[in-house]
Design a protein around this motif. Structure first.
Motif, PDB file in Angstrom:
ATOM      1  N   UNK A 114     -27.891 -12.276  19.167  1.00 18.98           N
ATOM      2  CA  UNK A 114     -27.238 -13.242  18.285  1.00 18.98           C
ATOM      3  C   UNK A 114     -28.263 -13.649  17.240  1.00 18.98           C
ATOM      4  N   UNK A 115     -27.829 -14.428  16.265  1.00 19.42           N
ATOM      5  CA  UNK A 115     -28.764 -14.847  15.226  1.00 19.42           C
ATOM      6  C   UNK A 115     -29.824 -15.763  15.831  1.00 19.42           C
ATOM      7  N   UNK A 116     -30.946 -15.878  15.123  1.00 19.68           N
ATOM      8  CA  UNK A 116     -32.021 -16.736  15.629  1.00 19.68           C
ATOM      9  C   UNK A 116     -31.560 -18.194  15.696  1.00 19.68           C
ATOM     10  N   UNK A 117     -30.623 -18.581  14.857  1.00 17.03           N
ATOM     11  CA  UNK A 117     -30.155 -19.970  14.818  1.00 17.03           C
ATOM     12  C   UNK A 117     -29.219 -20.254  15.994  1.00 17.03           C
ATOM     13  N   UNK A 118     -28.331 -19.321  16.305  1.00 15.84           N
ATOM     14  CA  UNK A 118     -27.444 -19.474  17.462  1.00 15.84           C
ATOM     15  C   UNK A 118     -28.266 -19.488  18.751  1.00 15.84           C
ATOM     16  N   UNK A 119     -29.284 -18.629  18.809  1.00 11.48           N
ATOM     17  CA  UNK A 119     -30.152 -18.599  19.990  1.00 11.48           C
ATOM     18  C   UNK A 119     -30.853 -19.935  20.182  1.00 11.48           C
ATOM     19  N   UNK A 120     -31.371 -20.502  19.095  1.00 12.89           N
ATOM     20  CA  UNK A 120     -32.099 -21.768  19.182  1.00 12.89           C
ATOM     21  C   UNK A 120     -31.181 -22.937  19.538  1.00 12.89           C
ATOM     22  N   UNK A 121     -29.955 -22.945  19.018  1.00 13.34           N
ATOM     23  CA  UNK A 121     -29.040 -24.055  19.257  1.00 13.34           C
ATOM     24  C   UNK A 121     -28.329 -23.953  20.594  1.00 13.34           C
ATOM     25  N   UNK A 122     -28.083 -22.722  21.047  1.00 13.56           N
ATOM     26  CA  UNK A 122     -27.228 -22.508  22.201  1.00 13.56           C
ATOM     27  C   UNK A 122     -25.804 -22.284  21.742  1.00 13.56           C
ATOM     28  N   UNK A 146     -22.594 -18.510   7.923  1.00 11.12           N
ATOM     29  CA  UNK A 146     -23.841 -18.534   7.147  1.00 11.12           C
ATOM     30  C   UNK A 146     -25.063 -18.449   8.046  1.00 11.12           C
ATOM     31  N   UNK A 147     -25.007 -19.115   9.191  1.00 12.40           N
ATOM     32  CA  UNK A 147     -26.158 -19.119  10.084  1.00 12.40           C
ATOM     33  C   UNK A 147     -26.050 -18.059  11.182  1.00 12.40           C
ATOM     34  N   UNK A 148     -25.093 -17.151  11.005  1.00 15.97           N
ATOM     35  CA  UNK A 148     -25.060 -15.936  11.821  1.00 15.97           C
ATOM     36  C   UNK A 148     -25.742 -14.779  11.107  1.00 15.97           C
ATOM     37  N   UNK A 149     -26.211 -15.017   9.892  1.00 17.23           N
ATOM     38  CA  UNK A 149     -26.952 -13.987   9.161  1.00 17.23           C
ATOM     39  C   UNK A 149     -28.098 -13.491  10.036  1.00 17.23           C
ATOM     40  N   UNK A 150     -28.155 -12.179  10.209  1.00 22.78           N
ATOM     41  CA  UNK A 150     -29.193 -11.620  11.067  1.00 22.78           C
ATOM     42  C   UNK A 150     -29.020 -10.122  11.210  1.00 22.78           C
ATOM     43  N   UNK A 151     -29.886  -9.519  11.974  1.00 23.76           N
ATOM     44  CA  UNK A 151     -29.825  -8.072  12.158  1.00 23.76           C
ATOM     45  C   UNK A 151     -28.604  -7.668  12.966  1.00 23.76           C
ATOM     46  N   UNK A 178     -26.468 -10.259   4.926  1.00 25.30           N
ATOM     47  CA  UNK A 178     -27.337 -11.194   4.222  1.00 25.30           C
ATOM     48  C   UNK A 178     -26.448 -12.145   3.446  1.00 25.30           C
ATOM     49  N   UNK A 179     -27.020 -13.275   3.054  1.00 25.37           N
ATOM     50  CA  UNK A 179     -26.249 -14.297   2.339  1.00 25.37           C
ATOM     51  C   UNK A 179     -27.041 -14.767   1.131  1.00 25.37           C
ATOM     52  N   UNK A 180     -26.354 -14.865   0.005  1.00 25.03           N
ATOM     53  CA  UNK A 180     -26.959 -15.421  -1.210  1.00 25.03           C
ATOM     54  C   UNK A 180     -26.105 -16.600  -1.669  1.00 25.03           C
ATOM     55  N   UNK A 181     -26.733 -17.761  -1.788  1.00 29.19           N
ATOM     56  CA  UNK A 181     -26.044 -18.938  -2.274  1.00 29.19           C
ATOM     57  C   UNK A 181     -26.425 -19.234  -3.715  1.00 29.19           C
TER      58      UNK A 181
END
Length: 231
Positions: free
Chosen positions: A2-10, A24-29, A34-37
């Motif tokens: 999962x993305x590094x953010x989902x892993x950190x949050x649970x 947006x916070x699922x951006x990852x390998x 990728x996301x551009x704002x």
């Protein structure tokens, strides 16, 4: 994976975010996206009173390594690039490269983020040479917005690995939400020193577009000049 953010949050906390924030916070390998704002910051501000003159040298120095913002402004065009890649130590990394089109020329505020299993958080490496590392704690707010608070900060250069003391350090708070009426993400950043008060921040809104990492890759100049092994 999962993305590094989902892993950190649970999974449970991540699932409470607004669906647009989850993407947006699922951006990852794993997602392959990728996301551009692109948008504008309504204002970029610095601390008032005695804080301003004291802060200027630090902001100017930080600006040479794409850390901090040495200028203020209103209605400043803004771009943020979130691109995942494997760094030279084999860690999944996501860029948070913010470009502000300020008077006098564009200014960048660079960060690259990895998940630190040892610390149980996202580790935020700041600047072109990753000299500063900050712990980030992410949580979902009742309205589905994302709250990010910084923890310990460390300065790293060669054999040096020092905790930044509270007297000269700062606490960062980032709030990101999605406005369904406008279809835009809203962001507010405040950086505060516990002794002298607010140092700087910015707030505004942007839209997001997504693309394939495999097709686009990591553009030249987006990765840091130097990568720090210590997590």
């Amino acid at each position: 994976m999962s993305s590094i953010f989902r892993t950190a949050m649970g999974a449970a906390a991540f699932g409470r975010l607004h669906p647009e924030l989850r993407r947006r916070f699922s951006v990852g390998l794993d997602s392959g996206e990728l996301c551009v704002g692109r948008g504008a910051m309504d204002r970029i501000w610095h601390g008032k009173g005695l804080v301003g003159p004291l802060l200027k040298p630090f902001l100017a120095l930080g600006g040479t390594r794409n850390i901090l913002l040495p200028r203020t402004g209103r209605h400043v065009p803004f771009t943020i690039e979130n691109v995942p890649y494997l760094d030279s130590y084999g860690r999944e990394t996501v860029t948070f490269v913010r470009t502000f089109q300020l008077p006098g020329g564009p200014r960048r505020f660079d960060a690259t983020m990895v998940h630190s299993p040892a610390r149980g958080c996202v580790l935020d490496y700041l600047g072109t040479h990753q000299h500063l590392a900050s712990e980030l704690r992410l949580s979902a707010e009742p309205d589905g917005s994302l709250l990010i608070r910084s923890g310990e900060h460390r300065f790293r250069e060669g054999p040096v690995d020092l905790r930044v003391p509270g007297l000269v350090g700062a606490d960062a708070e980032v709030r990101e939400s999605f406005d369904e009426d406008t279809g835009r993400f809203r962001i507010r950043v405040r950086v505060v020193n516990r002794y002298v008060g607010p140092l700087f921040g910015y707030e505004g809104s942007f839209t997001a577009s997504y693309a394939s990492v495999r097709e686009c890759g990591v553009r030249p100049g987006l990765r840091p000049v130097r990568e720090e092994a210590r997590a």
